[in-house]
Design a protein around this motif. Structure first.
Motif, short mmCIF file in Angstrom:
data_model
loop_
_atom_site.label_atom_id
_atom_site.label_comp_id
_atom_site.label_asym_id
_atom_site.label_seq_id
_atom_site.Cartn_x
_atom_site.Cartn_y
_atom_site.Cartn_z
N ASP A 18 0.98 -3.66 -7.29
CA ASP A 18 0.06 -3.84 -6.55
C ASP A 18 0.55 -5.42 -5.78
N PHE A 19 0.96 -5.53 -6.31
CA PHE A 19 1.86 -6.57 -5.75
C PHE A 19 2.01 -6.82 -4.52
N ASN A 20 3.71 -5.77 -4.60
CA ASN A 20 4.19 -4.79 -4.29
C ASN A 20 3.22 -4.04 -2.33
N SER A 21 2.56 -4.02 -2.87
CA SER A 21 2.33 -2.58 -1.84
C SER A 21 1.60 -3.93 -0.45
N SER A 22 2.06 -3.27 0.64
CA SER A 22 0.93 -3.33 2.42
C SER A 22 -0.56 -2.77 2.19
N LEU A 23 -0.07 -1.80 1.82
CA LEU A 23 -0.91 -0.58 2.17
C LEU A 23 -2.24 -0.68 2.92
N SER A 24 -2.41 -1.79 1.87
CA SER A 24 -4.30 -2.89 2.36
C SER A 24 -4.41 -2.58 3.80
N PHE A 25 -3.11 -3.58 4.29
CA PHE A 25 -3.35 -4.24 5.28
C PHE A 25 -2.19 -3.70 6.56
#
Length: 438
Positions: A18-25
């Motif tokens: 979750d910390f590594n994911s950037s999909l949300s932005f």
């Protein structure tokens, strides 16, 4: 599906995932990611790294993903690390094993670099369009309202000007803002695709082809610089900060001018709000929000400068933090430009009040001193004489132009009947306009 993992024995910790994911932005970049991938796969076919059939299958798959995203059929969410893995995973599901060849001779490092440059360039032009809309609103407001008003220094009434002249100062500020954004576009307009992770690729790729396909001026000169450069984002954030500073200064004036103490302007109901307890209130919230949001854009600029200042070459994960800062500032500056355009398009100028403020401010004092200087009195002595006249006017609640010639001659025998024409506000303005046009 992750785009990596072969050398790992243990699965990624869910917290880390979750910390590594950037999909949300970074899903904001879906169009540019697919655009860059189409150019890349066409180049792979041209360079005989893929067959034309493989190229067609992958292209059609990418186009179908784009179409489904834009129609709302395909939602960008789920357990994906970033927009790149989202697109590639969906491509493989649609076209099969051939989809895995898309990433040949490419890294996510140059992929994200090209995505962000394409997006930044596109949005920079959108900022320019909105600046021009605001300039048009300013120009229309200026030429409809050539009324006399005080000009200020130190927030004290200084000399007579017109509202037109005052508001057009912001037109000129925005003119410089456009030049800065255009300059940023020119500098950033280089293609990082083909840099791969940091050292290029052993495949015989054609970087000039993707450069033409994607509308860049040239390929970047250095691979390490190409994947680790975020100067263009910082430069745009700097441009946005200056734009917001200009909008904030204008907002501050509108806020002051709309108070009962000034009462120079009336901000339209559409761009005002009321109070939950005080029925008489009409608050200039649009202007106040623009003034407040300026700090947000400044913060993004400082944040990204701080992120980048200690990063060794080449790409580092810290750089993922660039996007949220850029996207947020971009949305802020665009919304503020639109709101300011609307506010100025509906603004009412209270000409009687601006002229009344001129009368009360001794704004022809400098011209009165110039009059005496033109008659031969040293300007420093003329300055002193007019200062004494102002004191006299304040004590007797009069304006300089309302004094009789007899009263004026008590201060200097150089005063003659022509002084009234010389210190007339409109004549003063006319002389100033002639000087400005020369």
């Amino acid at each position: 599906m992750k785009l990596w993992g072969g050398r790992f024995k243990k699965a990624e910790n869910k917290l880390m995932e979750d910390f590594n994911s950037s999909l949300s932005f970074d899903k904001t970049l879906y169009f540019e990611d697919i655009q860059g991938s189409i150019a890349h796969v066409k180049m792979l076919a041209k360079s005989c790294i893929l067959t034309q059939e493989e190229c067609s299958i992958i292209q059609n798959g990418l186009k179908s993903i784009l179409s489904d995203i834009e129609s709302g059929k395909l939602k960008i969410d789920g357990d994906y690390e970033d927009i790149h893995s989202f697109v590639e995973t969906n491509l493989i599901e649609r076209v099969g094993e051939v989809g895995k060849k898309l990433h040949t001779a490419r890294s996510r490092n140059d992929q994200v670099a090209v995505d962000l440059r394409l997006y930044a360039k596109k949005k920079a032009y959108e900022v320019i369009d909105n600046i021009e809309m605001l300039q048009a609103a300013i120009k229309e407001l200026a030429y409809k309202n050539d009324s006399i008003m005080p000009g200020y220094t130190h927030l004290q009434r200084a000399q007579v000007i017109t509202f037109k002249h005052h508001i057009l100062a912001y037109y000129n500020m925005l003119l410089r803002d456009k030049k800065r954004v255009r300059n940023a576009i020119e500098i950033m307009n280089e293609n990082p695709l083909g840099c791969c992770a940091l050292a290029g690729t052993t495949y015989n790729i054609d970087r000039n082809f993707t450069t033409r396909e994607l509308g860049f001026n040239k390929p970047v000169d250095n691979f390490l610089d190409g994947v680790s450069d975020r100067d263009y984002v910082i430069e745009l954030l700097s441009c946005f900060s200056i734009i917001m500073m200009h909008l904030s200064r204008l907002s501050e004036e509108l806020i002051l001018w709309s108070t009962k103490e000034f009462d120079f302007v009336q901000i339209d109901d559409e761009f005002s709000t009321g109070s939950s307890i005080m029925p008489q209130k009409k608050n200039p919230d649009a202007a106040e929000l623009i003034r407040g949001k300026t700090g947000r854009v400044y913060g993004s600029l400082i944040a990204l400068l701080t992120i980048m200042k200690g990063i060794p070459l080449a790409y580092n994960k810290d750089m993922q933090e660039d996007k949220e800062q850029f996207f947020n500032s971009l949305d802020t500056v665009l919304s503020c430009l639109k709101i300011m355009s609307g506010m100025l398009s509906t603004l009412k100028i209270k000409e009687k009040n601006t002229f009344k403020s001129v009368k009360q401010g001794f704004l022809n004092a400098t011209e009165a001193a110039d009059y005496l200087a033109n008659k031969g009195m040293p300007f420093r002595d003329a300055h002193k004489v007019i200062g004494e006249i102002v004191l006299y006017c304040e004590q007797n609640i009069k304006a300089i132009e309302d004094l009789s010639l007899e009263e004026l001659k008590k201060f200097s025998e150089l005063f003659e009947e022509d002084v009234y024409s010389f210190i007339d506000y409109q004549n003063t303005l006319n002389r100033g306009i002639k000087r400005e046009l020369k």
